[in-house]
Write a protein that holds these residues in place. Structure first.
Motif, mmCIF file in Angstrom:
data_model
loop_
_atom_site.group_PDB
_atom_site.id
_atom_site.type_symbol
_atom_site.label_atom_id
_atom_site.label_comp_id
_atom_site.label_asym_id
_atom_site.label_seq_id
_atom_site.Cartn_x
_atom_site.Cartn_y
_atom_site.Cartn_z
ATOM 1 N N MET A 613 52.545 34.118 29.389
ATOM 2 C CA MET A 613 52.195 35.354 28.686
ATOM 3 C C MET A 613 52.807 36.550 29.389
ATOM 4 O O MET A 613 53.154 36.493 30.565
ATOM 5 C CB MET A 613 50.678 35.523 28.631
ATOM 6 C CG MET A 613 49.938 34.419 27.888
ATOM 7 S SD MET A 613 48.196 34.828 27.676
ATOM 8 C CE MET A 613 47.654 34.990 29.371
ATOM 9 N N ALA A 614 52.901 37.657 28.630
ATOM 10 C CA ALA A 614 53.439 38.887 29.211
ATOM 11 C C ALA A 614 52.738 40.104 28.632
ATOM 12 O O ALA A 614 52.303 40.105 27.476
ATOM 13 C CB ALA A 614 54.938 38.992 28.946
ATOM 14 N N ILE A 615 52.614 41.120 29.477
ATOM 15 C CA ILE A 615 52.221 42.455 29.037
ATOM 16 C C ILE A 615 53.506 43.265 28.951
ATOM 17 O O ILE A 615 54.187 43.476 29.958
ATOM 18 C CB ILE A 615 51.246 43.113 30.029
ATOM 19 C CG1 ILE A 615 49.965 42.286 30.151
ATOM 20 C CG2 ILE A 615 50.922 44.539 29.595
ATOM 21 C CD1 ILE A 615 49.048 42.763 31.263
ATOM 22 N N VAL A 616 53.868 43.683 27.747
ATOM 23 C CA VAL A 616 55.094 44.467 27.547
ATOM 24 C C VAL A 616 54.679 45.920 27.348
ATOM 25 O O VAL A 616 53.907 46.233 26.438
ATOM 26 C CB VAL A 616 55.889 43.956 26.334
ATOM 27 C CG1 VAL A 616 57.133 44.804 26.130
ATOM 28 C CG2 VAL A 616 56.265 42.493 26.527
ATOM 29 N N CYS A 617 55.200 46.797 28.195
ATOM 30 C CA CYS A 617 54.739 48.177 28.184
ATOM 31 C C CYS A 617 55.894 49.138 28.436
ATOM 32 O O CYS A 617 56.971 48.732 28.883
ATOM 33 C CB CYS A 617 53.664 48.375 29.256
ATOM 34 S SG CYS A 617 54.271 48.083 30.935
ATOM 35 N N PRO A 618 55.691 50.438 28.164
ATOM 36 C CA PRO A 618 56.701 51.428 28.552
ATOM 37 C C PRO A 618 56.960 51.338 30.051
ATOM 38 O O PRO A 618 56.039 51.048 30.832
ATOM 39 C CB PRO A 618 56.044 52.761 28.175
ATOM 40 C CG PRO A 618 55.033 52.413 27.127
ATOM 41 C CD PRO A 618 54.531 51.055 27.477
ATOM 42 N N ASP A 619 58.185 51.597 30.468
ATOM 43 C CA ASP A 619 58.539 51.452 31.881
ATOM 44 C C ASP A 619 57.623 52.256 32.790
ATOM 45 O O ASP A 619 57.254 51.804 33.879
ATOM 46 C CB ASP A 619 59.993 51.885 32.096
ATOM 47 C CG ASP A 619 60.985 50.910 31.486
ATOM 48 O OD1 ASP A 619 60.677 50.321 30.427
ATOM 49 O OD2 ASP A 619 62.069 50.722 32.061
ATOM 50 N N GLU A 620 57.248 53.462 32.336
ATOM 51 C CA GLU A 620 56.442 54.329 33.202
ATOM 52 C C GLU A 620 54.993 53.888 33.323
ATOM 53 O O GLU A 620 54.228 54.443 34.124
ATOM 54 C CB GLU A 620 56.499 55.780 32.692
ATOM 55 C CG GLU A 620 55.832 56.017 31.349
ATOM 56 C CD GLU A 620 56.751 55.777 30.163
ATOM 57 O OE1 GLU A 620 56.385 56.188 29.037
ATOM 58 O OE2 GLU A 620 57.827 55.185 30.368
ATOM 59 N N ASP A 635 45.746 37.180 38.673
ATOM 60 C CA ASP A 635 47.071 36.807 39.160
ATOM 61 C C ASP A 635 48.130 37.151 38.115
ATOM 62 O O ASP A 635 47.961 36.854 36.929
ATOM 63 C CB ASP A 635 47.133 35.303 39.458
ATOM 64 C CG ASP A 635 46.270 34.914 40.653
ATOM 65 O OD1 ASP A 635 46.068 35.779 41.522
ATOM 66 O OD2 ASP A 635 45.809 33.758 40.694
ATOM 67 N N TYR A 636 49.211 37.746 38.578
ATOM 68 C CA TYR A 636 50.298 38.107 37.667
ATOM 69 C C TYR A 636 51.579 38.270 38.468
ATOM 70 O O TYR A 636 51.578 38.303 39.705
ATOM 71 C CB TYR A 636 49.981 39.423 36.935
ATOM 72 C CG TYR A 636 49.989 40.632 37.829
ATOM 73 C CD1 TYR A 636 51.124 41.439 37.952
ATOM 74 C CD2 TYR A 636 48.861 40.981 38.572
ATOM 75 C CE1 TYR A 636 51.143 42.544 38.782
ATOM 76 C CE2 TYR A 636 48.864 42.085 39.407
ATOM 77 C CZ TYR A 636 50.008 42.866 39.516
ATOM 78 O OH TYR A 636 50.021 43.956 40.344
ATOM 79 N N GLY A 637 52.682 38.350 37.760
ATOM 80 C CA GLY A 637 53.966 38.627 38.383
ATOM 81 C C GLY A 637 54.600 39.836 37.725
ATOM 82 O O GLY A 637 54.142 40.314 36.683
ATOM 83 N N SER A 646 55.605 33.452 36.331
ATOM 84 C CA SER A 646 54.155 33.500 36.486
ATOM 85 C C SER A 646 53.495 33.259 35.132
ATOM 86 O O SER A 646 54.090 33.501 34.082
ATOM 87 C CB SER A 646 53.723 34.862 37.036
ATOM 88 O OG SER A 646 54.293 35.110 38.299
ATOM 89 N N ALA A 647 52.243 32.794 35.176
ATOM 90 C CA ALA A 647 51.520 32.576 33.926
ATOM 91 C C ALA A 647 51.356 33.878 33.160
ATOM 92 O O ALA A 647 51.338 33.896 31.926
ATOM 93 C CB ALA A 647 50.155 31.958 34.217
ATOM 94 N N LEU A 648 51.249 34.993 33.893
ATOM 95 C CA LEU A 648 51.174 36.323 33.293
ATOM 96 C C LEU A 648 52.174 37.218 34.009
ATOM 97 O O LEU A 648 52.205 37.266 35.245
ATOM 98 C CB LEU A 648 49.760 36.900 33.433
ATOM 99 C CG LEU A 648 49.581 38.359 33.001
ATOM 100 C CD1 LEU A 648 49.783 38.508 31.500
ATOM 101 C CD2 LEU A 648 48.204 38.884 33.419
ATOM 102 N N THR A 649 53.004 37.932 33.241
ATOM 103 C CA THR A 649 54.014 38.807 33.831
ATOM 104 C C THR A 649 53.946 40.171 33.166
ATOM 105 O O THR A 649 53.815 40.271 31.941
ATOM 106 C CB THR A 649 55.429 38.224 33.639
ATOM 107 O OG1 THR A 649 55.467 36.885 34.116
ATOM 108 C CG2 THR A 649 56.456 39.044 34.408
#
Length: 708
Positions: A613-620, A635-637, A646-649
């Motif tokens: 999975m991933a959290i996609v967000c604005p760079d800032e 836990d995340y990367g 990672s399981a979450l990035t």
């Protein structure tokens, strides 16, 4: 897909035998290598041949090491002259033979394997049956058969599909096998599709090497992995000379390279060079950041003329005559003589640094000719003059040796030099945006990503730094490649395309992209805008991938709303998969944003166990969200050199293009849109990264395009 197929046990025995043959081949290769290593000494020729042979053996051993990848994934039964008989071939990742050198497994790239990917109900290509294996490592889990001939459509199982779906998948090869593979969880690394290549993809993979092949397709069409399989196919088909000439893969960023790095090795091709543009120009600090306006100027094709003019401005005649004390007298050079030398050097030499030694030689000869000591020895005189600061000043004024970094450090820090080089091509408002403080030393000079291509252009005009003798070290020359693959090509500027073109040996390229996903300041309006900056080979083949295999329909429907506003002339791919659920939209107050993101992370983690999975967000927003995850001990990367394993990035939207994940949480779409010129296209990219679940968390109002 049949798990209790009557021939399941028989095919499992065949696969077991194939692995046994593979292991024996590996053992034999090790024995040969050990014998080769035991032979030492001999002539230089003997040692050279022994080392070359050993290199081939090492390459073969690497090919034979499949890791967890399946060796065999299908079989074709081909009709013969006798209607009651057919010949069978098992198709696999690499070719394997038994002890009698009889083929056990046929390499997927071999001509005989082509019908496995291309045969249809209308054109069976001589097949009676095509069989697909569902395999996990060495274990055969199921078999799917497709029958050809009278009464058969060439499609195995379409039960449970409505009429629209049936029409969409009618040409899909191994429908059940394909959907089974697509349903598997992601690992953070792009996998090969060698077992499920579809006909439209195979057309690209097996197309001729010469010319430029443009692979266009929307999100989820598999264009990247298809182009990588094409590279593997070309190396197999044209082993010589491509193995010596080299194959280059250019990616948009290091996260992407990390994501795709295992595809080619899994196909038995480990020698392909995979780079970002900065890797092609070592020895510089590219940590500086440019505004969009500055990036646009540096990427514009006119910048090549500015660089050429800036180099030409450093090739100058003396303003006045000079005298240099030498021995008991003087050596003289007039301004007229210096002008003649400079003009002749410009006429004779294509690259600046190459001419430096010639200019120095002509200056020394002119000085000797004008002196009263006509009998002076040239070599002795030149060596003596080289130690004099006055002589060094003359040569450095007329024709200095320059590195690209020196040229740009001078150019960017001088309004006068910029005006002299750029006023013919840019307005003062434009070129003055390039001005910056001069770095005290080259070691302190920082450049941006947009400068990579400008530095390379300077290198092309200057040439490498010559030795004292005037000769150029061949190792410093720009390397060329027999085939180049460029991914996300729609985001490259004209200057960057020129940089890559210089590395093409023969104009053979595969370029991959989607105009609808162009998000940089140089976003092209059409493929012609891209092709105009690539080698003119006279032959261009544009092949469109129209079927979306990865993204579920529900997610694609939401993304298509955005696309219709972001790029009205572009169309989205046709999805062949239904998702588990529609995208989840979570609205909240600004102070609740991190809390709601955490809640979605936990929900998706429960619903998508053992997934990526991933959290996609604005760079800032990256730091803000990382602090929230740290506070909750989740836990995340971070997307970076380590990729997305990672399981979450947490992935900034600027580097998410090309990636695919099981679950994606897109945060604050409005901020993604506002952050850049083509923000709606960036949002379209973010919304099309998920293969299973998509959540959107926002506190600001959603862009109207999402609500259309």
């Amino acid at each position: 897909m049949t798990q209790n197929h009557p021939e399941l046990a028989e095919e499992q025995r065949y696969i077991d035998n194939a692995y046994a043959c593979l292991e024996q081949t590996r053992v034999d290769a090790w024995k040969i290598r050990q014998m080769n290593e035991a032979s030492t000494g001999g002539t230089f020729q003997a040692r050279y041949e022994r080392n070359a042979f050993d290199e081939v053996l090492v390459g073969r051993l690497q090919q034979l090491d499949l890791g967890d990848a399946a060796l065999v994934f299908g079989r074709i039964d081909r009709l013969t002259e006798s209607p009651e008989k057919f010949e069978s071939f098992h198709i696999g990742r690499i070719a394997v033979s038994d002890s009698n050198r009889e083929p056990v497994v046929v390499d997927w790239r071999a001509p005989v394997a082509e019908p496995f990917y291309r045969a249809t109900g209308r054109d069976s290509m001589g097949l009676a049956r095509r069989r697909h294996f569902a395999v996990q490592g060495r274990e055969l889990l199921g078999i799917e058969d497709e029958l050809f001939g009278a009464g058969h459509l060439g499609v195995g199982h379409d039960e449970g599909l409505d009429s629209t779906q049936t029409e969409n998948v009618a040409q899909l090869r191994g429908h059940s096998t394909l959907l089974g593979v697509l349903a598997r969880g992601r690992t953070g690394q792009l996998g090969d599709i060698v077992a499920t290549i579809q006909a439209e993809q195979d057309e690209i993979i097996r197309s001729p090497q010469h010319g430029i092949v443009v692979v266009e397709g929307g999100p989820g069409t598999g264009k990247t992995v298809v182009a990588l399989h094409r590279a593997a196919y070309l190396l197999y088909t044209h082993r010589f000379p491509l193995e010596d000439q080299g194959v280059l893969v250019v990616g948009p960023n290091r996260v992407f390279l990390r994501y795709i790095e295992r595809v080619l090795p899994s196909l038995g091709e480990a020698g392909v060079e995979q780079v970002v543009l900065a890797d092609l120009l070592r020895g510089h600090d590219f940590s500086a950041k440019d505004s969009e306006d500055v990036s646009y100027i540096k990427g514009d094709a006119r910048m090549a003329k500015v660089v050429a003019k800036a180099v030409g401005d450093r090739q100058r005649a003396l303003r006045k005559d000079v005298e240099i004390g030498f021995g008991a007298g003087y050596l003289r050079l007039t301004s007229g003589e210096s002008a003649t030398i400079v003009r002749e050097a410009q006429r004779r030499f294509r690259r600046h640094n190459t001419a430096h030694h010639w200019v120095e030689t002509e200056v020394v000869l002119a000085m000797i000719a004008s002196s009263r000591y006509k009998e002076l020895d040239f070599e002795i005189t030149r060596d003596a003059l080289r130690d004099l600061k006055e002589f060094q000043s003359v040569i450095n004024y007329m024709w200095p040796i320059l590195t690209p970094a020196e040229l740009l450090n001078d150019l960017y820090s001088s309004k006068a030099l910029l005006r002299l080089a750029a006023q013919k091509y840019f307005s003062a408002d434009e070129y003055e945006k390039l001005l910056r403080a001069r770095a005290a030393t080259l070691a302190e000079a920082k450049f941006s990503e947009a400068d990579v291509a400008v530095l390379d252009e300077a290198l092309a005009v200057l040439g490498p730094r010559p030795r004292r003798s005037g000769r150029i070290n061949e190792a410093d020359e720009v390397r060329t490649y027999g085939h180049i693959m460029i991914d996300e090509v729609q985001d490259l500027s004209p200057m960057q395309l020129r940089m890559i073109s210089r590395r093409s040996l023969n104009g053979s390229m595969t370029i991959v992209g989607d105009i609808a996903q162009a998000t940089t300041v140089h976003a092209p309006a059409s493929w012609q805008d891209v092709l105009s900056n690539l080698p003119d080979t006279g032959e261009v083949r544009v092949i469109d991938l129209s079927v979306g295999y990865r993204i579920p329909k529900q997610i694609m429907e939401l993304a298509t709303r955005v696309l219709k506003v972001a790029a009205p002339k572009q169309s989205s791919p046709l999805s062949v998969r239904d998702g588990d659920e529609s995208p989840t939209i979570v609205n909240c107050r600004p102070q609740e944003l991190s809390v709601k993101v955490i809640a979605e992370v936990r929900r998706l983690n429960r619903e998508l166990s053992d997934s990526n999975m991933a959290i996609v967000c604005p760079d800032e927003m990256v730091e803000e969200l990382c602090r929230a995850l740290d506070a909750e001990r989740i836990d995340y990367g971070r997307a970076g050199i380590a990729g997305i394993e990672s399981a979450l990035t947490v992935v900034p939207v600027s580097v998410v293009k090309g990636l695919e994940l099981d679950g994606v949480i897109v945060v604050e779409p409005a901020r993604i849109v506002d952050a850049q010129q083509h923000g709606l296209r960036a949002l379209y990219v973010a919304l099309t990264r998920s293969t299973r679940r998509l959540s959107v968390v926002h506190s600001r109002p959603l862009p109207s395009a999402m609500l259309a």
